[in-house]
Enzyme design. Structure first.
Site, PDB file in Angstrom:
ATOM      1  N   LEU A   1       0.807  -1.215   0.000  1.00 41.42           N
ATOM      2  CA  LEU A   1       0.000   0.000   0.000  1.00 41.42           C
ATOM      3  C   LEU A   1       0.849   1.279   0.000  1.00 41.42           C
ATOM      4  O   LEU A   1       1.775   1.412   0.786  1.00 41.42           O
ATOM      5  CB  LEU A   1      -0.928   0.001   1.227  1.00 41.42           C
ATOM      6  CG  LEU A   1      -1.931   1.153   1.281  1.00 41.42           C
ATOM      7  CD1 LEU A   1      -2.862   1.107   0.077  1.00 41.42           C
ATOM      8  CD2 LEU A   1      -2.712   1.112   2.585  1.00 41.42           C
ATOM      9  N   ASP A   2       0.525   2.204  -0.902  1.00 43.01           N
ATOM     10  CA  ASP A   2       1.202   3.504  -0.982  1.00 43.01           C
ATOM     11  C   ASP A   2       2.691   3.375  -1.256  1.00 43.01           C
ATOM     12  O   ASP A   2       3.455   4.319  -1.017  1.00 43.01           O
ATOM     13  CB  ASP A   2       0.993   4.316   0.320  1.00 43.01           C
ATOM     14  CG  ASP A   2      -0.471   4.653   0.547  1.00 43.01           C
ATOM     15  OD1 ASP A   2      -1.263   4.516  -0.410  1.00 43.01           O
ATOM     16  OD2 ASP A   2      -0.806   5.033   1.675  1.00 43.01           O
ATOM     17  N   GLU A   3       3.127   2.202  -1.715  1.00 41.69           N
ATOM     18  CA  GLU A   3       4.544   2.010  -1.988  1.00 41.69           C
ATOM     19  C   GLU A   3       4.801   1.665  -3.451  1.00 41.69           C
ATOM     20  O   GLU A   3       5.914   1.318  -3.828  1.00 41.69           O
ATOM     21  CB  GLU A   3       5.126   0.899  -1.093  1.00 41.69           C
ATOM     22  CG  GLU A   3       5.226   1.263   0.379  1.00 41.69           C
ATOM     23  CD  GLU A   3       6.304   2.315   0.657  1.00 41.69           C
ATOM     24  OE1 GLU A   3       7.148   2.581  -0.215  1.00 41.69           O
ATOM     25  OE2 GLU A   3       6.262   2.887   1.755  1.00 41.69           O
TER      26      GLU A   3
END
Lengths: 291, 291, 291, 291
Positions: free
Chosen positions: A234-236
């Site tokens: 996530l968000d990476e």
């Protein structure tokens, strides 16, 4: 471009991207095949990634040859160098599925920019877990489906419908235009490299929820947005584009959100446009962006 | 400004900042005292912080009155409203101690900008834990001390020397111009609100060491710098200014560092200039910046 | 770049630029010669100008071959396609003559950036019509000549000295770092394509003298700077780089000048860096900039 | 802001702007009246223009008093200092007439931003000399009139209809959202200070028609847009806001136009928002913008 002014004017313009392990002779072999196909290079970029030691190339050519003829001419070097290649006509709209939620600013912009010819995509379907976006889709003549996601079952059903729609509409790109739900690791993996999310912060700062409240609390002087490929981390995911805008102490979290929306819109539009023009290539956890 | 064109032209220009718990009548009382001192407001800003319910004001006035007369006139409202006030002549150079290390780009810029009159500070002393900066200080006629910090003892001695120098030179501002050492919690506390650090990343992203390597690994599309007040909470002090600059996949960590240096220079210079013009006020963990 | 991590590591890195009338097969021929020279392409860009129908290419390669061997290998395609080519080692400092006047901000930055390795140039001489810059040149160990320009005769003598110095020091680039004098049409023509000027406005706005006063009078909200090649058509030379910075109504012309200086510095530095990396090619009255 | 968290929470928030010849005591007198009206200052800015020697002030207050009571309390200082004042409730939508033509990007944004609450205006009518915008107005429930302007007679009729509509709908602001027609000197004069135009260039560069073609020919590296008050001096009205965006040699005039549209949209939106928040004051040929 005005190369078309050449006479006699070549009938077609193609864009190709190539990625493979780096070794000498790649460009020579590819451009040889392009000459063979009667192609003339209009614009091209190459880059060798020091991190992965992979070679990346994007080229636009003009030629009278058909798409099949061009592909045939390039088959040999692609084969011998073990190249991952994509060859297509310039400007062919990329078939895009948009997933969204209640906020309509990103959806409205994507559909409007597409309608006035600023974005080379076509959107055969919008699916949202709220019905607010319905009238925007309708205004632009785009089919819309409202599928609530209020339980694990509904979420699974939503994602199955996405899988289905991807096949049904030959989807090449899935855009999370403020979808606000986390895709399952499975779906994230399935859509790897062809699913773009807009995160409403300047990652890696302010991951997770309510970044504008975090930004206000931290008193930052600029806020931003990040468009990235979706991964199960996530968000990476690999970052495609980032924009920032200056703010000051007078702004409430609500005002930061309103200001930030414009940055979200521009960042997502830019990322989608770059992808649709085949200017974005994956290099491990980073992106190569050939502007 | 050209108010000085007024005739007869007031002799002096003063800047004042006020901070206190918010209640009605503050501005009226302050401006009443200003009128009493024969003052004319040239530029002013006020702001009530919704977070702290404190009131902040900055004002520049023109008057024939002396600094003491102005202070006397303002004593009453300051007293009755329990105001934290600073009153000074506009343009008086702020006495600044610069701490640095091996990198000279920030130091060179601060001293150069000061020398050509773009930065209203004076630097009576530069202390560094390397001697590289010596010749830059010398060029600008600024005393320089080289004090290695290679052990706990040396670090303690370095900080004691800082304490000493602050008293000895009536230091109003301590600037960490890429000092690269972490101040002790004690010294950080002592210098609270008057010590500015430049962090070579767009905080809160990439805290800690080697942010450019982190930025490269993450493949960000913009890198930045953050100037903030030093607190004992590392890289978490109130942010004064932030700048970013666009980068792309072709940049190595070394190149990002070179590109970033320019952003560090501009961000630190801006923060120091804003502080020296008394445009930066503390509101808890955030700053009020009256540009 | 980390391609050098390859083992065995090629000994040398070269940069080449090519310009010629557009026709098919150019890239194929050039890359064929590169393969022949044992070269591996690290980074490359090509562009066909729709305005001039000329083709432009920049490429960086790694190889064990010597500069002469590389040039020999490329002689054939250069000959047969009538290509204007430049082939050099990456990072070789470009021999740069700096002309300046009283203002030292651009000179100080160019010399400082060069001294810390951020700018791939070497400056064998600075000539100015004032002596203010003398100590900056001296600090950086650069020979300095002060030659007043207060009459037509002195101006002619100044320009003759420039011609002389260009030969004497094998000058590849002449930088007008706020020189504030207009070069004669003759000298402008002689230095065509290798003389960069920094104009302190966002051209084409505010041509001519005192642009900051013009900007203040007009109440613009952003001011800028423009780096361009010098031609005999004043302020109309091909633009290489432009930067802007936000300002507001509170700024006096003097303050705009101070703010603008930073923009001038960054714009000139960027343009000189791009030129020194051979990323700037001339396409009639415009520049091709291969970032 | 969260001042509303105060208890008991004042019922109302007002914004006022003041302009008059500069003299001492203005702020004291005004803030005295504000205290009298039970007002508490939330945010305020003052500025004395060195060019015109006029004083400008904007203030937002919280109070339980009614609009009439606030106006009554301020009548005295307004009278005695000869102040031009505007006093209103914060957030009251400004009645805005939009004139446009074929291009819909600015209109679409203004109506969309208004619909999601990001722009404090209301649009009772859109008039265009083409019917393309009709469906956008309809989508947002805004009355639309199509009035061709293909002759001097039709132009006069169009402008008479504008005059009529301004009265009929109590219009406070007229926005030329890419109207592409030049208003007559008479109408420009009548709408002085309440008519905003978006010019698709970074004025004063590229005045007049087809700025994107001019920008391409000139090879500029950034293009921009300018929002300004309309005066009878074409493209010379007081500038309210300007934005720029980076471009390069690969862009055709058509692409520059597409890229520039986003800048036009943002610049016009920002200018309209600032005006609607009463942050824009006229100081001769320049604007004071209290952000």
């Amino acid at each position: 471009m005005t190369s078309a002014h050449h006479s006699p004017s070549p009938a077609r313009r193609y864009v190709m991207t190539f990625a493979c392990e780096d070794r000498p002779g790649i460009v020579h072999a590819i451009t040889g095949a392009i000459v063979e196909a009667g192609g003339n290079i209009v614009e091209s970029r190459q880059f060798e990634s020091g991190d992965s030691h992979r070679f990346y190339m994007r080229v636009e050519i003009l030629t009278d040859a058909s798409l099949d003829e061009v592909r045939a001419a390039l088959a040999a070097p692609i084969e011998s160098f073990g190249i991952e290649a994509e060859i297509d006509e310039v400007g062919r709209p990329v078939r895009t599925l948009v997933l969204t939620s209640k906020s309509t600013h990103c959806l409205n912009d994507l559909l409007f920019q597409t309608s006035i010819g600023n974005l080379p995509i076509e959107v055969p379907l919008v699916i949202a877990n709220h019905d607010t976006p319905a009238r925007y889709a309708e205004f632009h003549g785009v089919p819309f489906e409202h599928r609530p996601v209020t339980s694990a079952e509904e979420k699974a059903a939503f994602e199955d419908r996405v899988r289905e729609a991807v096949v049904e509409h030959d989807i090449e790109l899935v855009v999370l235009a403020r979808y606000m739900q986390i895709l399952s690791p499975e779906l994230s993996a399935e859509l790897s490299g062809r699913c773009i999310n807009i995160h409403h912060s300047f990652l890696p700062g302010f991951k997770g929820a309510n970044p504008y409240r975090q930004a206000h609390a931290r008193g930052v002087k600029q806020i931003g947005a990040t468009a990235h490929f979706v991964t199960d981390d996530l968000d990476e995911g690999p970052i495609i584009e980032q924009e920032v805008i200056r703010v000051d102490h007078t702004r409430s979290p609500q005002e930061l959100m309103a200001i930030g929306q414009d940055t979200e819109v521009r960042t997502l539009r830019e990322a989608v446009g770059l992808f649709a023009q085949r200017r974005v290539l994956l290099d491990g956890s980073r992106t190569i962006v050939f502007r």
